[in-house]
Design a protein around this motif. Structure first.
Motif, short mmCIF file in Angstrom:
data_model
loop_
_atom_site.label_atom_id
_atom_site.label_comp_id
_atom_site.label_asym_id
_atom_site.label_seq_id
_atom_site.Cartn_x
_atom_site.Cartn_y
_atom_site.Cartn_z
N GLN A 1 0.84 -1.19 0.00
CA GLN A 1 0.00 0.00 0.00
C GLN A 1 0.88 1.24 0.00
OE1 GLN A 1 -2.38 -0.37 3.56
NE2 GLN A 1 -0.67 0.01 4.94
N HIS A 2 0.26 2.40 -0.30
CA HIS A 2 1.02 3.64 -0.40
C HIS A 2 0.20 4.80 0.15
CE1 HIS A 2 3.84 6.59 -1.88
NE2 HIS A 2 4.57 5.66 -2.48
N ALA A 3 0.87 5.66 0.89
CA ALA A 3 0.25 6.90 1.35
C ALA A 3 -0.01 7.81 0.15
CB ALA A 3 1.17 7.60 2.34
N ALA A 4 -1.12 8.54 0.20
CA ALA A 4 -1.49 9.41 -0.91
C ALA A 4 -2.22 10.63 -0.39
CB ALA A 4 -2.38 8.66 -1.90
N PRO A 5 -2.21 11.73 -1.14
CA PRO A 5 -3.03 12.88 -0.74
C PRO A 5 -4.50 12.55 -0.87
CG PRO A 5 -2.06 13.22 -2.91
CD PRO A 5 -1.45 11.97 -2.36
N GLY A 6 -5.30 13.26 -0.12
CA GLY A 6 -6.74 13.02 -0.07
C GLY A 6 -7.18 13.05 1.38
N PRO A 7 -8.43 13.32 1.66
CA PRO A 7 -8.91 13.42 3.04
C PRO A 7 -8.60 12.13 3.79
CG PRO A 7 -10.75 13.20 1.52
CD PRO A 7 -9.54 13.43 0.69
N ALA A 8 -7.90 12.23 4.90
CA ALA A 8 -7.42 11.05 5.62
C ALA A 8 -8.55 10.07 5.90
CB ALA A 8 -6.77 11.48 6.94
N LYS A 59 -9.69 19.98 -4.75
CA LYS A 59 -8.93 19.97 -3.50
C LYS A 59 -7.72 19.04 -3.60
CE LYS A 59 -12.48 21.27 -0.13
NZ LYS A 59 -11.67 22.28 0.58
N PHE A 60 -7.90 17.91 -4.26
CA PHE A 60 -6.80 16.97 -4.44
C PHE A 60 -5.61 17.65 -5.11
CE2 PHE A 60 -4.59 13.71 -6.93
CZ PHE A 60 -4.33 12.77 -5.95
N ALA A 61 -5.90 18.51 -6.09
CA ALA A 61 -4.83 19.21 -6.81
C ALA A 61 -4.19 20.30 -5.96
CB ALA A 61 -5.38 19.81 -8.10
N ALA A 62 -4.87 20.75 -4.90
CA ALA A 62 -4.38 21.89 -4.12
C ALA A 62 -3.59 21.49 -2.88
CB ALA A 62 -5.57 22.77 -3.71
N VAL A 63 -3.79 20.28 -2.35
CA VAL A 63 -3.09 19.89 -1.12
C VAL A 63 -1.70 19.36 -1.46
CG1 VAL A 63 -5.24 19.38 0.10
CG2 VAL A 63 -4.06 17.55 -1.15
N TRP A 97 -7.04 19.67 4.43
CA TRP A 97 -8.00 19.38 3.37
C TRP A 97 -9.11 20.41 3.34
CZ3 TRP A 97 -7.95 16.34 -0.75
CH2 TRP A 97 -9.16 16.14 -1.43
N GLU A 98 -9.64 20.75 4.49
CA GLU A 98 -10.75 21.72 4.54
C GLU A 98 -10.30 23.10 4.08
OE1 GLU A 98 -13.90 21.13 5.02
OE2 GLU A 98 -13.44 19.00 5.23
N ALA A 99 -9.06 23.47 4.36
CA ALA A 99 -8.56 24.79 3.99
C ALA A 99 -8.18 24.89 2.52
CB ALA A 99 -7.36 25.16 4.86
N ALA A 100 -8.04 23.75 1.85
CA ALA A 100 -7.62 23.75 0.45
C ALA A 100 -8.70 24.38 -0.42
CB ALA A 100 -7.32 22.33 -0.02
N THR A 104 -4.09 13.10 4.03
CA THR A 104 -4.06 14.55 4.24
C THR A 104 -4.82 14.92 5.51
OG1 THR A 104 -3.99 14.92 1.85
CG2 THR A 104 -4.60 16.79 3.24
N PRO A 105 -4.20 15.68 6.44
CA PRO A 105 -4.91 16.08 7.66
C PRO A 105 -6.20 16.83 7.35
CG PRO A 105 -2.56 16.54 7.84
CD PRO A 105 -2.80 16.15 6.42
N ALA A 106 -7.20 16.66 8.20
CA ALA A 106 -8.52 17.23 7.96
C ALA A 106 -8.47 18.75 7.82
CB ALA A 106 -9.48 16.84 9.09
N ASP A 107 -7.66 19.43 8.64
CA ASP A 107 -7.63 20.89 8.57
C ASP A 107 -6.99 21.37 7.27
OD1 ASP A 107 -5.16 19.89 9.40
OD2 ASP A 107 -4.66 21.65 10.59
#
Length: 418
Positions: free
Chosen positions: A169-176, A376-380, A365-368, A360-363
């Protein structure tokens, strides 16, 4: 009804020591190591595997680690984590930021090792609930594409049990807390290409007496952008990136060479071959037009294969993850243009499954900026970013994904109290 594998996975990970996992992760993050230099990381993983009861070996394929737990009759399941960091200067501002100048775990491999160590411990502690053999692999040099092949060449499957299935498995951006699975193609192939443009150097005040390779390289970089847009059919997916261009030593010296480094992402051998042929043709043409004294040198370098999940294996893992985490948290994003050397670990004909855990941490993600998932995926911060910082809330879930995936492939002899 929850399957025995899912119930047992929840039982075995109910008391995962979060503080210990967090300490492990922070320690690895502070001390990143580049490809084939992962000596400290390998030692830390090996220490934890031995403490959990695994027969453990180090130095496989350079700095690779293998732990084996034989637990009666049943299939052999291989769990893999990559260990290397990147030559990226960290800018996260974390209290546990990298202490190694210019090196950072910008791709989450420190998280992968922590997940693997936690899963190995949980499965060993609950060995009375399942039977089979676990092979736990800490793989070096994924970023350079060398590690998996080096371990296999060093006798991985002659010295240790040959797996019936491989999981990673691999870590990835996106809401945790989301888990991305794709049956079939999930990652693209990657190919590096180097181009050396030969000019004729001289004084910056007399360009007419030179053949300027910088100008030629600039034309070449621009022209290369037409390879995908004008030579690859829209139905095909391909990316050409010029990641580096180097030339010269002083502002008033026209150099004799310019070096261009490219990376290609493709999903078929045919597209890859067409792109390389186009690169050779364009480089030769631009250098001819400029009057270069020699033809350019075009060298095909490191490559990564396509990652193609076995549909049956992926379905089995997907279903147990839906049971463990909830169906709303498991989704199919389709194939990505990223690349992996994990398939090189798979012996011919042995199935594997590879998936993503969003971190991606919730804060953050929400701020993106953006109103939908893809904006949002493109911004974090993404993998390889100096700002990439996974949420520690994913530590236990990342252990649970590996444990449940492994249990979905072995006989579960006691389903637990759930």
């Amino acid at each position: 009804m929850t399957s025995p594998a899912a119930r047992t996975a929840l039982d075995l990970t109910a008391d995962v020591p979060l503080a210990d996992l967090a300490d492990c992760y922070r320690d690895l993050h502070r001390h990143p190591e580049l490809s084939q230099r992962e000596h400290r990381t390998a030692g830390k993983l090996a220490e934890r595997l031995r403490a959990a009861g695994y027969a453990t070996a180090e130095g496989i394929g350079g700095t690779g680690v293998v732990g084996v737990l034989r637990n009666g009759d049943g299939p052999t399941v291989l769990l893999r984590a990559d260990m290397d960091a990147l030559p990226v200067a960290e800018e996260t501002g974390l209290p546990y930021a990298s202490e190694v100048p210019g090196v950072m775990h910008a791709c989450g491999h420190d998280l992968h090792v922590t997940w693997l160590a936690g899963a190995a411990r949980a499965l060993a502690a609950g060995r009375e609930t399942w039977s089979g053999t676990l092979v736990v692999v800490g793989q070096p040099a994924e970023e350079s594409g060398e590690g998996a092949r080096a371990m296999v060449a060093d006798g991985l499957y002659e010295r240790f049990p040959r797996p019936d299935v491989l999981l990673a498995q691999h870590a990835a951006p996106g809401p945790a807390g989301l888990y991305a699975h794709s049956p079939g193609l999930i990652l693209s192939a990657s190919t590096d290409v180097d181009i050396v443009v030969h000019g004729r150097g001289g004084h910056g005040s007399r360009p007419e007496a030179t053949v300027d390779p910088v100008v030629t390289a600039a034309y070449l970089v621009t022209r290369l952008q037409t390879v995908v847009s004008r030579e690859i059919a829209p139905r095909e997916s391909a990316v050409l990136t010029v990641g580096r261009i180097e030339a010269g030593t002083r502002p008033n010296v026209i150099p004799s060479q310019a070096h261009i480094a490219l990376n290609l992402r493709t999903r078929s051998a045919g597209v890859r071959d067409r792109m390389i042929a186009a690169i050779r043709r364009i480089a030769a043409g631009e250098c001819l037009a400029a009057g270069c004294p020699r033809e350019p040198e075009v060298t095909v370098g490191a490559d990564f294969p396509v990652t193609v999940n076995d549909p049956t294996t992926d379905h089995r893992v997907t279903e147990v993850h839906r049971e463990v985490f909830g169906p709303e948290r498991v989704f199919d994003p389709g194939p990505a243009m990223g690349s992996e050397d994990f398939p090189h670990l798979a012996p011919d004909g042995v199935p594997y499954a590879y998936w993503f855990v969003t971190t991606t941490p919730a804060d953050v993600w929400e701020a993106a900026p953006g109103t939908d998932l893809m904006e949002k995926f493109a911004a974090v911060p993404s993998n390889h970013s100096p700002h990439f910082a996974p949420d520690l809330s994913t530590l236990v879930p990342g252990v649970r994904t590996l444990v449940s995936g492994a249990l979905a492939h072995v006989p579960v002899t006691r389903s637990g109290a759930g």
